[in-house]
Design a protein around this motif. Structure first.
Motif, PDB file in Angstrom:
ATOM      1  N   TYR A  18       0.831  -1.200   0.000  1.00  0.00           N
ATOM      2  CA  TYR A  18       0.000   0.000   0.000  1.00  0.00           C
ATOM      3  C   TYR A  18       0.871   1.258   0.000  1.00  0.00           C
ATOM      4  O   TYR A  18       0.628   2.197  -0.756  1.00  0.00           O
ATOM      5  N   LEU A  19       1.869   1.278   0.883  1.00  0.00           N
ATOM      6  CA  LEU A  19       2.735   2.446   0.985  1.00  0.00           C
ATOM      7  C   LEU A  19       3.479   2.723  -0.318  1.00  0.00           C
ATOM      8  O   LEU A  19       3.556   3.867  -0.766  1.00  0.00           O
ATOM      9  N   ILE A  20       4.010   1.690  -0.938  1.00  0.00           N
ATOM     10  CA  ILE A  20       4.762   1.867  -2.180  1.00  0.00           C
ATOM     11  C   ILE A  20       3.859   2.412  -3.283  1.00  0.00           C
ATOM     12  O   ILE A  20       4.224   3.350  -3.990  1.00  0.00           O
ATOM     13  N   VAL A  21       2.676   1.853  -3.418  1.00  0.00           N
ATOM     14  CA  VAL A  21       1.756   2.309  -4.463  1.00  0.00           C
ATOM     15  C   VAL A  21       1.322   3.750  -4.215  1.00  0.00           C
ATOM     16  O   VAL A  21       1.351   4.593  -5.120  1.00  0.00           O
ATOM     17  N   LEU A  22       0.934   4.062  -2.984  1.00  0.00           N
ATOM     18  CA  LEU A  22       0.456   5.407  -2.682  1.00  0.00           C
ATOM     19  C   LEU A  22       1.566   6.450  -2.793  1.00  0.00           C
ATOM     20  O   LEU A  22       1.345   7.549  -3.309  1.00  0.00           O
ATOM     21  N   LEU A  23       2.768   6.113  -2.357  1.00  0.00           N
ATOM     22  CA  LEU A  23       3.877   7.053  -2.494  1.00  0.00           C
ATOM     23  C   LEU A  23       4.293   7.229  -3.956  1.00  0.00           C
ATOM     24  O   LEU A  23       4.711   8.317  -4.359  1.00  0.00           O
ATOM     25  N   ALA A  24       4.170   6.169  -4.747  1.00  0.00           N
ATOM     26  CA  ALA A  24       4.453   6.288  -6.182  1.00  0.00           C
ATOM     27  C   ALA A  24       3.449   7.226  -6.851  1.00  0.00           C
ATOM     28  O   ALA A  24       3.826   8.053  -7.698  1.00  0.00           O
ATOM     29  N   ILE A  25       2.187   7.113  -6.465  1.00  0.00           N
ATOM     30  CA  ILE A  25       1.163   8.018  -7.006  1.00  0.00           C
ATOM     31  C   ILE A  25       1.488   9.455  -6.623  1.00  0.00           C
ATOM     32  O   ILE A  25       1.436  10.361  -7.451  1.00  0.00           O
ATOM     33  N   TRP A  26       1.841   9.668  -5.356  1.00  0.00           N
ATOM     34  CA  TRP A  26       2.169  11.016  -4.902  1.00  0.00           C
ATOM     35  C   TRP A  26       3.391  11.560  -5.636  1.00  0.00           C
ATOM     36  O   TRP A  26       3.434  12.723  -6.026  1.00  0.00           O
ATOM     37  N   PHE A  27       4.402  10.709  -5.851  1.00  0.00           N
ATOM     38  CA  PHE A  27       5.590  11.135  -6.587  1.00  0.00           C
ATOM     39  C   PHE A  27       5.226  11.545  -8.008  1.00  0.00           C
ATOM     40  O   PHE A  27       5.673  12.580  -8.501  1.00  0.00           O
ATOM     41  N   LEU A  28       4.410  10.728  -8.667  1.00  0.00           N
ATOM     42  CA  LEU A  28       4.021  11.047 -10.041  1.00  0.00           C
ATOM     43  C   LEU A  28       3.246  12.365 -10.111  1.00  0.00           C
ATOM     44  O   LEU A  28       3.432  13.150 -11.038  1.00  0.00           O
ATOM     45  N   VAL A  29       2.384  12.585  -9.138  1.00  0.00           N
ATOM     46  CA  VAL A  29       1.593  13.812  -9.147  1.00  0.00           C
ATOM     47  C   VAL A  29       2.457  15.024  -8.789  1.00  0.00           C
ATOM     48  O   VAL A  29       2.426  16.035  -9.475  1.00  0.00           O
ATOM     49  N   SER A  30       3.249  14.914  -7.730  1.00  0.00           N
ATOM     50  CA  SER A  30       4.009  16.082  -7.285  1.00  0.00           C
ATOM     51  C   SER A  30       5.204  16.366  -8.186  1.00  0.00           C
ATOM     52  O   SER A  30       5.361  17.487  -8.674  1.00  0.00           O
ATOM     53  N   LYS A  80       5.276  19.707 -16.597  1.00  0.00           N
ATOM     54  CA  LYS A  80       4.619  20.999 -16.386  1.00  0.00           C
ATOM     55  C   LYS A  80       4.414  21.769 -17.680  1.00  0.00           C
ATOM     56  O   LYS A  80       3.394  22.423 -17.854  1.00  0.00           O
ATOM     57  N   ASP A  81       5.354  21.684 -18.605  1.00  0.00           N
ATOM     58  CA  ASP A  81       5.208  22.425 -19.860  1.00  0.00           C
ATOM     59  C   ASP A  81       4.014  21.929 -20.667  1.00  0.00           C
ATOM     60  O   ASP A  81       3.260  22.724 -21.232  1.00  0.00           O
ATOM     61  N   ALA A 127       1.939  21.997  -9.135  1.00  0.00           N
ATOM     62  CA  ALA A 127       3.128  22.314  -8.350  1.00  0.00           C
ATOM     63  C   ALA A 127       2.774  23.097  -7.093  1.00  0.00           C
ATOM     64  O   ALA A 127       3.408  22.926  -6.053  1.00  0.00           O
ATOM     65  N   GLN A 128       1.772  23.957  -7.166  1.00  0.00           N
ATOM     66  CA  GLN A 128       1.437  24.817  -6.035  1.00  0.00           C
ATOM     67  C   GLN A 128       0.392  24.219  -5.097  1.00  0.00           C
ATOM     68  O   GLN A 128       0.501  24.361  -3.884  1.00  0.00           O
ATOM     69  N   GLN A 129      -0.647  23.582  -5.647  1.00  0.00           N
ATOM     70  CA  GLN A 129      -1.750  23.126  -4.809  1.00  0.00           C
ATOM     71  C   GLN A 129      -2.129  21.669  -5.042  1.00  0.00           C
ATOM     72  O   GLN A 129      -2.501  20.978  -4.100  1.00  0.00           O
ATOM     73  N   GLY A 130      -2.073  21.240  -6.257  1.00  0.00           N
ATOM     74  CA  GLY A 130      -2.580  19.914  -6.609  1.00  0.00           C
ATOM     75  C   GLY A 130      -1.902  18.788  -5.874  1.00  0.00           C
ATOM     76  O   GLY A 130      -2.551  17.850  -5.400  1.00  0.00           O
ATOM     77  N   SER A 131      -0.588  18.862  -5.730  1.00  0.00           N
ATOM     78  CA  SER A 131       0.118  17.778  -5.043  1.00  0.00           C
ATOM     79  C   SER A 131      -0.262  17.723  -3.568  1.00  0.00           C
ATOM     80  O   SER A 131      -0.306  16.647  -2.980  1.00  0.00           O
ATOM     81  N   ILE A 132      -0.567  18.869  -2.972  1.00  0.00           N
ATOM     82  CA  ILE A 132      -0.999  18.886  -1.570  1.00  0.00           C
ATOM     83  C   ILE A 132      -2.373  18.236  -1.441  1.00  0.00           C
ATOM     84  O   ILE A 132      -2.599  17.423  -0.533  1.00  0.00           O
TER      85      ILE A 132
END
Length: 88
Positions: free
Chosen positions: A18-30, A38-39, A56-61
């Motif tokens: 669970y942790l690996i999958v969720l952190l991978a999702i967060w990494f991809l998003v942030s 971003k371009d 970069a400013q809000q979405g990753s949070i």
């Protein structure tokens, strides 16, 4: 009451998945959406700002907070599955 050792290992193995999958999702998003892509994402506008800038400013949070709630839900189900819930 003590839990069998093999159940504890299976519990933690699933928890790490669970942790690996969720952190991978967060990494991809942030990092992915906010830095790498971003371009491309900035061609899409939200409220006058590019989507890459928004991530970069809000979405990753927002995604991180959502992933916390998802993790809590997954862990509650996992606790019940392995008998570690508080409802004894």
């Amino acid at each position: 009451m003590e839990k069998p050792q093999h159940n504890a290992r299976a519990y933690w193995r699933q928890n790490l998945r669970y942790l690996i999958v969720l952190l991978a999702i967060w990494f991809l998003v942030s990092f992915g959406a906010g830095v790498l892509f971003k371009d491309v994402l900035n061609t899409i506008k939200i409220g006058g700002f590019g989507l890459g800038f928004w991530f970069a400013q809000q979405g990753s949070i927002y995604v991180f907070v959502l992933l916390i709630f998802i993790y809590v839900r997954l862990m509650n189900k996992l606790d019940k599955k392995f008998g570690y819930d508080d409802e004894d």
